[in-house]
Design a protein around this motif. Sequence first.
Motif, mmCIF file in Angstrom:
data_model
loop_
_atom_site.group_PDB
_atom_site.id
_atom_site.type_symbol
_atom_site.label_atom_id
_atom_site.label_comp_id
_atom_site.label_asym_id
_atom_site.label_seq_id
_atom_site.Cartn_x
_atom_site.Cartn_y
_atom_site.Cartn_z
ATOM 1 N N TYR A 1 0.820 -1.210 0.000
ATOM 2 C CA TYR A 1 0.000 0.000 0.000
ATOM 3 C C TYR A 1 0.858 1.265 0.000
ATOM 4 N N PHE A 2 1.943 1.222 0.769
ATOM 5 C CA PHE A 2 2.769 2.406 0.967
ATOM 6 C C PHE A 2 4.229 2.126 0.644
ATOM 7 N N ALA A 3 4.965 3.200 0.306
ATOM 8 C CA ALA A 3 6.399 3.085 0.046
ATOM 9 C C ALA A 3 7.122 2.692 1.331
ATOM 10 N N GLU A 4 8.349 2.229 1.195
ATOM 11 C CA GLU A 4 9.102 1.748 2.348
ATOM 12 C C GLU A 4 9.324 2.838 3.387
ATOM 13 N N ASP A 5 9.423 4.107 2.932
ATOM 14 C CA ASP A 5 9.608 5.197 3.894
ATOM 15 C C ASP A 5 8.295 5.698 4.469
ATOM 16 N N GLY A 6 7.171 5.117 4.007
ATOM 17 C CA GLY A 6 5.868 5.486 4.539
ATOM 18 C C GLY A 6 5.358 6.850 4.105
ATOM 19 N N GLN A 7 6.020 7.474 3.129
ATOM 20 C CA GLN A 7 5.678 8.851 2.764
ATOM 21 C C GLN A 7 4.865 8.979 1.481
ATOM 22 N N SER A 8 4.573 7.867 0.818
ATOM 23 C CA SER A 8 3.773 7.933 -0.399
ATOM 24 C C SER A 8 2.986 6.639 -0.584
ATOM 25 N N ILE A 9 2.017 6.695 -1.478
ATOM 26 C CA ILE A 9 1.118 5.572 -1.746
ATOM 27 C C ILE A 9 1.587 4.842 -2.993
ATOM 28 N N THR A 10 1.730 3.522 -2.894
ATOM 29 C CA THR A 10 2.276 2.731 -4.006
ATOM 30 C C THR A 10 1.356 1.594 -4.441
ATOM 31 N N VAL A 11 0.118 1.609 -3.980
ATOM 32 C CA VAL A 11 -0.779 0.489 -4.234
ATOM 33 C C VAL A 11 -1.108 0.307 -5.714
ATOM 34 N N ASN A 12 -0.905 1.348 -6.533
ATOM 35 C CA ASN A 12 -1.201 1.222 -7.961
ATOM 36 C C ASN A 12 0.053 1.049 -8.816
ATOM 37 N N GLN A 13 1.167 0.659 -8.174
ATOM 38 C CA GLN A 13 2.391 0.376 -8.926
ATOM 39 C C GLN A 13 2.233 -0.942 -9.707
ATOM 40 N N PRO A 14 3.059 -1.145 -10.760
ATOM 41 C CA PRO A 14 2.863 -2.287 -11.677
ATOM 42 C C PRO A 14 2.733 -3.654 -11.013
ATOM 43 N N LYS A 15 3.573 -3.963 -10.024
ATOM 44 C CA LYS A 15 3.503 -5.289 -9.412
ATOM 45 C C LYS A 15 2.212 -5.492 -8.622
ATOM 46 N N CYS A 16 1.694 -4.428 -8.030
ATOM 47 C CA CYS A 16 0.403 -4.525 -7.352
ATOM 48 C C CYS A 16 -0.710 -4.740 -8.365
ATOM 49 N N VAL A 17 -0.600 -4.069 -9.507
ATOM 50 C CA VAL A 17 -1.593 -4.251 -10.577
ATOM 51 C C VAL A 17 -1.568 -5.699 -11.072
ATOM 52 N N ASP A 18 -0.373 -6.233 -11.292
ATOM 53 C CA ASP A 18 -0.248 -7.631 -11.734
ATOM 54 C C ASP A 18 -0.862 -8.583 -10.706
ATOM 55 N N THR A 19 -0.673 -8.250 -9.438
ATOM 56 C CA THR A 19 -1.206 -9.086 -8.360
ATOM 57 C C THR A 19 -2.724 -9.133 -8.393
ATOM 58 N N LEU A 20 -3.352 -7.970 -8.444
ATOM 59 C CA LEU A 20 -4.818 -7.929 -8.429
ATOM 60 C C LEU A 20 -5.399 -8.613 -9.662
ATOM 61 N N ALA A 21 -4.756 -8.419 -10.806
ATOM 62 C CA ALA A 21 -5.229 -9.062 -12.034
ATOM 63 C C ALA A 21 -5.168 -10.583 -11.910
ATOM 64 N N LYS A 22 -4.109 -11.095 -11.273
ATOM 65 C CA LYS A 22 -3.967 -12.548 -11.145
ATOM 66 C C LYS A 22 -5.011 -13.123 -10.184
ATOM 67 N N ILE A 23 -5.365 -12.367 -9.148
ATOM 68 C CA ILE A 23 -6.413 -12.829 -8.233
ATOM 69 C C ILE A 23 -7.733 -12.974 -8.980
ATOM 70 N N LYS A 24 -8.023 -12.024 -9.861
ATOM 71 C CA LYS A 24 -9.252 -12.122 -10.657
ATOM 72 C C LYS A 24 -9.180 -13.318 -11.609
#
Length: 423
Positions: A205-228
């Motif tokens: 959900y968040f970057a390693e430093d906790g200062q930004s949102i990363t939930v829509n980065q490519p690997k997260c997108v690939d993950t959600l697509a595979k669950i579907k």
Amino acid sequence: MRITLSCAALALALGSAPAFAQSGEITIWSWNVAASSLKATVAGFNNLHPDIKVTVQDLGNQPTYDKSIAGCAAGGVGLPDIVTIENGEAENYWSQFPDCFVDLHTLGYSAEDQKKFPDFKRTELEVGDKAYAMPWDSGPVAAFYRRDFYEKAGVDPASIKTWDDFIAAGKKIQAANPGVSMTNADFNGDTEFFRMISNEQGCSYFAEDGQSITVNQPKCVDTLAKIKDMKDAGIMSSADWGTKITNNTAGTVATQVYGGWYEGTIRTESAGENGKWGVYLMPSLTSDGPRAANLGGSSLAITSVSKNKEAAYEYLKYTLETNEGQITMLKEFGLVPSLVSALNDPYVSEGLPYWGGQAVWKDILGTLPKVVPSRGTQFQSDAEIIMRAVQTKYLAGGYADAKAALDDAASQIAAATGLPVKE
């Protein structure tokens, strides 16, 4: 409003060096199997510290969180000496109530002590130069499977390296075992598969430093697509926590993908299935991709209002920082050690009868050093609530694709937290 507690009295009481506690009484809040595991360590602890009385109170998961947050908000009123804190919720405590818990460094917790645990377990427990809690159990992800269902379908679990392999195997297993689902997922009440696979792929959900949102980065997108893909293939049926346990015992599910702590759940809740279950590594998105992730896990923190901080710290050191303490909990209730040295304990390499003689802990714990840290931040609960709703809508066809779904999730999380979305 941020509510803080004064540490002045604590600093005066501790002085420059921690005292060794010979006696005292300490109370711990925990829940369910976690509480039972702590109780199992008391005898061994009392062999070393016979004059320290330990009382473990099983409050239940949500009540422990609610009562401890309320206690911190009230300046520590009613809190015990030690509180069990889930890693994913840890930063909720530190951000709102930074003085509610003791910095363990003031009790003797050194840099050498910290190095005894993997980085991913300490990420959410330490802020700056302070360590608010000591790592307890971890949740290295594994696939727990029914040997008989796989064998009937002619599926070798060693051949399942990717999630596409998992889908193909699932179709064979379901065809050969009528009424059996390949796996279960709590589509409406949890995002466990999304969190497991995205962590495996190095996204969260968040970057390693906790200062930004990363939930829509490519690997997260690939993950959600595979669950579907898994859901649409018909190999993943919906089930909440209790229903999964029922399905395990009833023999209506072939695989449960979960944190390593689920070993104890299967073994104790489905005792009649002795010898029928086995374990293999979680699949990846590609044949040469990573196959390690973490789901869940907790820590123990000492409250600032404790009257026996040194005694509480002695308990933490025995229970969490010795192989004896950690392996006791592993043997009795399947609580997975975070302590790196515990991986070398002889018990970890033993074949276990319930698991068909497989040395399941050697396989499961062997993935710990490969787990990528995942930062929860104090906004983890906000992000989780949003992601559950987005996941439900996406799986029902409510978005054009996974990228659109996660762009929406990122936008909502940004509105709720004030953090920017990483470009």
